[in-house]
Design an enzyme around this catalytic site. Structure first.
Site, PDB file in Angstrom:
ATOM      1  N   GLN A 179      43.294  29.786  36.271  1.00  0.00           N
ATOM      2  CA  GLN A 179      43.587  29.452  34.875  1.00  0.00           C
ATOM      3  C   GLN A 179      42.684  28.346  34.340  1.00  0.00           C
ATOM      4  OE1 GLN A 179      45.446  31.017  32.768  1.00  0.00           O
ATOM      5  NE2 GLN A 179      46.547  32.374  34.142  1.00  0.00           N
ATOM      6  N   ALA A 234      38.293  37.462  36.982  1.00  0.00           N
ATOM      7  CA  ALA A 234      37.480  37.775  35.798  1.00  0.00           C
ATOM      8  C   ALA A 234      38.315  37.991  34.542  1.00  0.00           C
ATOM      9  CB  ALA A 234      36.645  39.026  36.078  1.00  0.00           C
ATOM     10  N   THR A 289      32.710  49.057  49.512  1.00  0.00           N
ATOM     11  CA  THR A 289      31.563  49.113  48.604  1.00  0.00           C
ATOM     12  C   THR A 289      31.877  48.295  47.354  1.00  0.00           C
ATOM     13  OG1 THR A 289      31.060  51.292  49.461  1.00  0.00           O
ATOM     14  CG2 THR A 289      30.022  50.701  47.365  1.00  0.00           C
ATOM     15  N   CYS A 345      53.674  38.288  35.894  1.00  0.00           N
ATOM     16  CA  CYS A 345      54.254  38.769  37.154  1.00  0.00           C
ATOM     17  C   CYS A 345      55.764  38.576  37.197  1.00  0.00           C
ATOM     18  CB  CYS A 345      53.631  38.035  38.333  1.00  0.00           C
ATOM     19  SG  CYS A 345      51.869  37.965  38.231  1.00  0.00           S
TER      20      CYS A 345
HETATM   21  N1  PLP Z   1      46.469  32.622  40.070  1.00  0.00           N
HETATM   22  C1  PLP Z   1      46.877  32.301  38.846  1.00  0.00           C
HETATM   23  C2  PLP Z   1      47.120  30.874  38.504  1.00  0.00           C
HETATM   24  C3  PLP Z   1      47.087  33.291  37.892  1.00  0.00           C
HETATM   25  O1  PLP Z   1      47.516  32.968  36.665  1.00  0.00           O
HETATM   26  C4  PLP Z   1      46.861  34.637  38.248  1.00  0.00           C
HETATM   27  C5  PLP Z   1      47.130  35.731  37.289  1.00  0.00           C
HETATM   28  O2  PLP Z   1      48.114  35.705  36.558  1.00  0.00           O
HETATM   29  C6  PLP Z   1      46.426  34.911  39.555  1.00  0.00           C
HETATM   30  C7  PLP Z   1      46.249  33.889  40.434  1.00  0.00           C
HETATM   31  C8  PLP Z   1      46.188  36.331  39.996  1.00  0.00           C
HETATM   32  O3  PLP Z   1      45.027  36.841  39.430  1.00  0.00           O
HETATM   33  P1  PLP Z   1      44.707  38.406  39.566  1.00  0.00           P
HETATM   34  O4  PLP Z   1      45.384  39.072  38.428  1.00  0.00           O
HETATM   35  O5  PLP Z   1      43.206  38.502  39.500  1.00  0.00           O
HETATM   36  O6  PLP Z   1      45.216  38.836  40.892  1.00  0.00           O
END
Ligand code: PLP
Length: 505
Positions: A183, A204, A241, A328
């Site tokens: 973040q 990304a 890959t 999430c």
């Molecule tokens: N770490 C933090 C602080 C995040 O906010 C997120 C995504 O919400 C992630 C890790 C995970 O990223 P990714 O969606 O690329 O797995």
């Protein structure tokens, strides 16, 4: 009264809109760089060159050396790889990891898994703004500790930690440091050398790049074993890959970082304007984000007596995207662990909402959101009725005028059975069901937790359905309040709706 409806995206911590330059770069690679970077002929060398250019760009962005950068499928993968690798390296000589209770799920759940494998995890206390006290951290580090894991910036409340200090303390005790910088990148300056960290993760899609690609920083000489075994890609440390178009997209997004940082003051001013204006119309609101050392784009706010499921759905109805927690968490039945860790009650977590801006956000956007919220607080927004779990008794369940629409995901239906006489439709393709939902009934929309149902209820109102309500707290709340009714009726006489548009074809 006709009012111009805007589309305002204020959920940039969940993901960001892909930048035009990134789209071009991804498109270019898909069209022109199809050779496998591991092969030797011209087309392959072309791809390998793109891969190395991308690695160089990502490394330069965070002040790392290119050989310290490994591409992954996501930051979640990077976090898993670091934690599992470091644990495996030190176990059983040093078993302890010190972390914070506000890490992203990809860290928290990995740590909980590692506990089942014999590791010990201790979580440092955070204050009401999510800040750790580095001195407390030092007390927790002992001879058994192998790693300190502390994110640079929190995704839900925006707290930025003093990682330089954390690293200094850890180094004093010969302990490694990993920091989830997902973040932080593009919002605050990220320099892995300055931060003094050994491992870091990046994603990304949080910086206007494509989804499904992340980067892992492993400081030269630090232990690292692959999470994914196979071919020799990524110096043999991450098989598979390479997703070259995504990697090129990540690198292109990184080339925008300076520009993003140059706009962070403007983004902060917009956030401050928003907080100030909202404070005028909801005087009892509580800002959970810190005033200092906070991401410029993030503010997390508790609005007493305002249910966040309803608020989020009402804002969606008005073209405004926000989140009631991290992406999430919105399909989970537990309150956010971050909000709990900073001391919010369960009730307050259900009244809390996160607004995350981006460099695309304008003052007009902010004014529009404030206006909609003001109308809502004044009772001048389209109402959707709320049915509480207690209200949903046998009379209402078996009323001929009630049409129960269950929009849960299939995996939620495996966990909890549905309401009797309910009709199952797909949350994501609800549009296809509009023709088969009766317009002369009282529609009661149900989901697992109440969030998705609120959104669909508002959607049906926008499709001119009358008498739409949704079940607050969803099936989880209903089962909790009505255990006996659940045992007696759940799962009975359920109809799987067939989407109308498919029937026509
Ligand atoms: N770490 C933090 C602080 C995040 O906010 C997120 C995504 O919400 C992630 C890790 C995970 O990223 P990714 O969606 O690329 O797995």
């Amino acid at each position: 009264m006709f009012r111009f409806r805007r589309e305002v995206y204020l959920d940039n911590n969940a993901t960001t809109k892909v930048d035009k330059k990134v789209v071009k770069a991804v498109d270019y690679v898909l069209r022109n760089c199809y050779g496998n970077p591991s092969s030797l002929y011209k087309d392959a060398r072309n791809s390998a060159e793109k891969l190395e250019e991308s690695r160089l760009k990502v490394a330069e962005t965070i002040n790392a050396d290119p050989h310290e950068i490994f591409f992954t499928g996501s930051a979640s993968e990077a976090n898993n790889a670091i934690l599992k690798s470091v644990s495996g390296h030190f176990y059983p000589a040093r078993k302890k990891i010190v972390s914070t209770p506000i890490e992203h799920a990809s860290v928290m759940n990995t740590l909980e898994f590692l506990k089942t494998q014999g590791m010990q995890v201790e979580y440092i206390h955070v204050d009401s703004r999510g800040r750790i006290l580095p001195d407390k951290l030092e007390d927790m580090i002992d001879d058994n500790t192998c790693l300190v894991c502390c994110m640079l910036a929190n995704n839900e409340i925006g707290t930025v930690q003093d990682i330089q200090r954390v690293s200094r303390l850890a180094r004093k005790h010969d302990v490694l440091v990993m920091s989830d910088c997902v973040q932080a990148l593009g919002k605050v300056h990220v320099d892995v050398k300055d931060l003094g960290i050994d491992y870091a993760s990046f994603s990304a899609h949080k910086i206007h790049g494509p989804k499904g690609v992340g980067a892992l920083f492993v400081k030269h000489g630090r232990p690292f074993t692959p999470l994914i075994h196979g071919g020799h890609q990524e110096q043999g440390l991450r098989a598979g890959t390479e997703s070259l178009h995504n990697i090129a997209g990540l690198a292109t997004a990184c080339s925008n970082i300076e520009e993003m940082l140059s706009q962070s003051q403007r983004v902060l001013q917009l956030k401050n304007l928003f907080v100030e204006e909202l404070g005028k119309i909801k005087t009892d609101m509580v800002v959970n984000s810190p005033e200092e050392a906070c991401l410029p784009n993030t503010v997390n706010i508790t609005l007493p007596r305002v249910n966040n499921a309803v608020l989020m759905a009402m804002l969606d109805y008005n073209g405004i995207s926000v989140s009631a927690g991290s992406a999430c968490n919105t399909q989970d039945d537990k309150p956010s662990h971050v909000l709990k860790a900073i001391g919010l009650s369960d009730q307050a977590t259900r009244e809390t909402i996160r607004f995350s801006l981006s460099t695309d956000t304008s003052e007009q956007d902010i004014k529009y959101v404030v206006k909609i919220l003001e109308e809502y607080f004044e009772g001048n927004q389209v109402p959707v009725s709320i049915i509480t779990p207690r209200q949903l008794d046998e009379d209402l369940l078996f009323n001929d005028d009630t049409y129960i629409l269950d929009v849960r995901f299939w995996y939620d239906r495996e966990i909890l059975k549905g309401l009797p006489n309910s009709h199952e439709a797909s949350f994501v393709s609800i549009k296809k069901y509009v023709d088969v939902i009766p317009r002369d009934k009282n529609i009661l929309v149900v989901c697992q937790m109440g969030y998705g149902a609120a959104v669909i209820a508002y959607y049906l109102v926008s499709e001119h359905f009358k008498n739409v309500s949704f079940l607050l707290s969803g099936m989880v709340g209903w089962k909790l309040s009505n255990g006996e009714l659940y045992r007696k009726y759940a799962g009975k006489n359920i109809e799987k709706l067939r989407p109308g548009s498919l029937l026509q074809s």
